[in-house]
Design an enzyme around this catalytic site. Structure first.
Site, PDB file in Angstrom:
ATOM      1  N   ILE A  13       0.840  -1.200   0.000  1.00  0.00           N
ATOM      2  CA  ILE A  13       0.000   0.000   0.000  1.00  0.00           C
ATOM      3  C   ILE A  13       0.871   1.243   0.000  1.00  0.00           C
ATOM      4  O   ILE A  13       0.604   2.220  -0.696  1.00  0.00           O
ATOM      5  CB  ILE A  13      -0.941   0.018   1.221  1.00  0.00           C
ATOM      6  CG1 ILE A  13      -1.916  -1.152   1.168  1.00  0.00           C
ATOM      7  CG2 ILE A  13      -1.718   1.345   1.300  1.00  0.00           C
ATOM      8  CD1 ILE A  13      -2.733  -1.331   2.435  1.00  0.00           C
ATOM      9  N   ARG A  80      -1.696 -11.163   6.128  1.00  0.00           N
ATOM     10  CA  ARG A  80      -1.866 -12.493   6.700  1.00  0.00           C
ATOM     11  C   ARG A  80      -1.189 -13.533   5.807  1.00  0.00           C
ATOM     12  O   ARG A  80      -1.373 -13.542   4.592  1.00  0.00           O
ATOM     13  CB  ARG A  80      -3.361 -12.812   6.836  1.00  0.00           C
ATOM     14  CG  ARG A  80      -3.640 -14.073   7.638  1.00  0.00           C
ATOM     15  CD  ARG A  80      -5.144 -14.258   7.787  1.00  0.00           C
ATOM     16  NE  ARG A  80      -5.458 -15.493   8.495  1.00  0.00           N
ATOM     17  CZ  ARG A  80      -6.678 -15.973   8.603  1.00  0.00           C
ATOM     18  NH1 ARG A  80      -7.685 -15.328   8.054  1.00  0.00           N
ATOM     19  NH2 ARG A  80      -6.895 -17.099   9.255  1.00  0.00           N
ATOM     20  N   ASN A  93       0.494  -6.635  14.036  1.00  0.00           N
ATOM     21  CA  ASN A  93       0.139  -5.298  13.564  1.00  0.00           C
ATOM     22  C   ASN A  93      -0.173  -4.347  14.715  1.00  0.00           C
ATOM     23  O   ASN A  93       0.128  -3.157  14.643  1.00  0.00           O
ATOM     24  CB  ASN A  93      -1.032  -5.371  12.592  1.00  0.00           C
ATOM     25  CG  ASN A  93      -0.605  -5.884  11.227  1.00  0.00           C
ATOM     26  OD1 ASN A  93       0.583  -6.045  10.956  1.00  0.00           O
ATOM     27  ND2 ASN A  93      -1.563  -6.155  10.360  1.00  0.00           N
ATOM     28  N   ILE A 116      -4.481   3.175   8.397  1.00  0.00           N
ATOM     29  CA  ILE A 116      -4.904   2.207   7.393  1.00  0.00           C
ATOM     30  C   ILE A 116      -4.664   0.786   7.894  1.00  0.00           C
ATOM     31  O   ILE A 116      -5.379  -0.144   7.523  1.00  0.00           O
ATOM     32  CB  ILE A 116      -4.150   2.433   6.059  1.00  0.00           C
ATOM     33  CG1 ILE A 116      -4.547   3.789   5.444  1.00  0.00           C
ATOM     34  CG2 ILE A 116      -4.385   1.304   5.074  1.00  0.00           C
ATOM     35  CD1 ILE A 116      -3.727   4.180   4.226  1.00  0.00           C
ATOM     36  N   SER A 117      -3.676   0.612   8.746  1.00  0.00           N
ATOM     37  CA  SER A 117      -3.257  -0.714   9.210  1.00  0.00           C
ATOM     38  C   SER A 117      -4.427  -1.496   9.799  1.00  0.00           C
ATOM     39  O   SER A 117      -5.129  -1.008  10.683  1.00  0.00           O
ATOM     40  CB  SER A 117      -2.167  -0.577  10.270  1.00  0.00           C
ATOM     41  OG  SER A 117      -1.073   0.178   9.799  1.00  0.00           O
ATOM     42  N   ASP A 149     -14.245   1.217   1.584  1.00  0.00           N
ATOM     43  CA  ASP A 149     -15.606   0.667   1.583  1.00  0.00           C
ATOM     44  C   ASP A 149     -16.539   1.535   0.750  1.00  0.00           C
ATOM     45  O   ASP A 149     -17.421   1.029   0.046  1.00  0.00           O
ATOM     46  CB  ASP A 149     -16.131   0.552   3.018  1.00  0.00           C
ATOM     47  CG  ASP A 149     -15.208  -0.271   3.904  1.00  0.00           C
ATOM     48  OD1 ASP A 149     -14.645  -1.263   3.412  1.00  0.00           O
ATOM     49  OD2 ASP A 149     -15.027   0.099   5.082  1.00  0.00           O
ATOM     50  N   ARG A 152     -15.559   1.051  -3.003  1.00  0.00           N
ATOM     51  CA  ARG A 152     -16.121  -0.205  -3.510  1.00  0.00           C
ATOM     52  C   ARG A 152     -17.622  -0.106  -3.710  1.00  0.00           C
ATOM     53  O   ARG A 152     -18.160  -0.559  -4.736  1.00  0.00           O
ATOM     54  CB  ARG A 152     -15.790  -1.339  -2.533  1.00  0.00           C
ATOM     55  CG  ARG A 152     -14.360  -1.839  -2.604  1.00  0.00           C
ATOM     56  CD  ARG A 152     -14.095  -2.923  -1.584  1.00  0.00           C
ATOM     57  NE  ARG A 152     -12.775  -3.497  -1.775  1.00  0.00           N
ATOM     58  CZ  ARG A 152     -11.994  -3.929  -0.789  1.00  0.00           C
ATOM     59  NH1 ARG A 152     -12.420  -3.834   0.474  1.00  0.00           N
ATOM     60  NH2 ARG A 152     -10.809  -4.444  -1.041  1.00  0.00           N
ATOM     61  N   HIS A 176     -14.721  -1.207   9.629  1.00  0.00           N
ATOM     62  CA  HIS A 176     -13.957  -1.432   8.399  1.00  0.00           C
ATOM     63  C   HIS A 176     -13.562  -2.900   8.251  1.00  0.00           C
ATOM     64  O   HIS A 176     -12.443  -3.219   7.892  1.00  0.00           O
ATOM     65  CB  HIS A 176     -12.719  -0.523   8.384  1.00  0.00           C
ATOM     66  CG  HIS A 176     -11.910  -0.601   7.125  1.00  0.00           C
ATOM     67  ND1 HIS A 176     -12.468  -0.436   5.880  1.00  0.00           N
ATOM     68  CD2 HIS A 176     -10.591  -0.839   6.911  1.00  0.00           C
ATOM     69  CE1 HIS A 176     -11.515  -0.563   4.962  1.00  0.00           C
ATOM     70  NE2 HIS A 176     -10.370  -0.822   5.556  1.00  0.00           N
TER      71      HIS A 176
END
Length: 328
Positions: A13, A80, A93, A116-117, A149, A152, A176
């Site tokens: 990212i 992951r 994280n 963002i993590s 979100d 999308r 989220h």
């Protein structure tokens, strides 16, 4: 000088996010921090002929990167991997985000912090708890970026109904991840949601909630949603900079925030749900959160989604907060 720091800048990212932000004249200095490869990414980006200076900072240079930052964007973390449980992922994280929040508290306590993590539902409370510990917490300056979100939802709706432009912003609330993502499709014009069958509505809602799984499957184990997340992160960051640097008004994005950022508009909702954090539409101001827009009237279908999302959010929030308590 408006220094923007990206923590995790060499990742999947971080690199495209850095590229997108390098194009903005609102940033005079873009500082890239990562435990590996940040100087190389910075050297590459520094050749782009826009106004901002780019510097790279390695593993031992976090404080140097963060010193005096206006905005800190945190996409840092690990994806992951096979054999890794969600709890394993959280612990790794969460520790990374905690350490970065400690760096923010030491070096730029007045910075806007954009998280963002993953898992955002838990990492944002981690950042807030660390800042509280250092007595520098301002709820108007900490954001979980849930913009993907919205992105999308806008795209997926436009695929079903070409009459709806893909740039149309759809309100998405909650959190989220998975069931905590609640798209308010009833807010769309021309009774869009009513035109769908129950099966169509279920399918569309599920796709918005689990869009990340679609990308992981398509990449066949080679990665997750990085490019779309970078786009969403850049959109959010640039909107915030327009409001805080230029004073532009009327800029609204969905954000996962501490509800104390606007007690007036969230007091009733907080009392009803018992939640400290929630994703709602936020109008940016010079100091971060200008106001949190009140939750609009939701449909019966959307209320059922909220009824499932709220208990899950409470668990996620408690997990983040307790991580700091246990690790303190």
């Amino acid at each position: 000088m408006h220094l923007v720091v990206i923590c995790g800048a060499a990742g999947g990212i971080g690199q495209p996010l850095s590229l997108l932000l390098k194009q903005s004249d609102l940033i005079s200095h873009l500082a890239l921090f990562d435990v590996v490869n940040a100087p190389g990414v910075a050297a590459d980006l520094s050749h782009i002929n826009t106004k901002s200076k780019v510097t790279g900072h390695g593993k031992e240079q976090m404080d140097e990167a963060l010193k005096g930052a206006h905005t800190v964007v945190i996409p840092a973390g690990v994806p992951r991997k096979p054999g890794m449980t969600r709890d394993d992922l959280f612990k790794i994280n969460a520790g990374i985000v905690r350490d970065l929040a400690e760096g923010v508290a030491r070096n730029c306590p007045n910075a806007f912090v954009l998280v963002i993590s993953n898992p955002v539902n838990s990492t944002v409370p981690i950042v807030c708890q660390v800042l509280k510990k250092h007595d520098v917490f301002n709820p108007s300056k900490v954001f979980g970026i849930s913009t993907l979100d919205v992105v999308r939802a806008s795209r997926f709706v436009s695929e079903i109904s070409p009459a709806i432009d893909p740039s149309t912003r759809i309100t998405v609330i909650g959190g989220h991840s998975g069931v905590t993502i609640v798209p308010l499709l009833s807010q769309l014009p021309n009774s869009f949601a009513d035109s769908l069958s129950r099966d169509q509505l279920d399918a569309l809602t599920h796709r918005i909630q689990y869009g990340g799984d679609e990308v992981v499957k398509a990449k066949d184990g080679a990665g997750s949603a990085t490019l779309s997340m970078a786009y969403a992160g850049a959109r959010f960051t640039l909107s915030l900079l327009q409001a805080t640097v230029t004073g532009k008004t009327g800029l609204i994005e969905s954000a996962y925030v501490h509800l104390d950022a606007d007690k007036k508009n969230t007091a009733a909702f907080r009392e009803k749900t018992g939640l400290e954090y929630f994703a709602l539409d936020v109008e940016f101001g010079k100091n971060g959160v200008g106001r949190i827009l009140e939750l609009p009237r939701v449909s019966i279908y959307e209320q059922a989604l909220l009824d499932v999302a709220i208990p899950e959010l409470k668990t996620n929030i408690a997990k983040g907060a307790s991580f700091i308590t246990v690790s303190a």
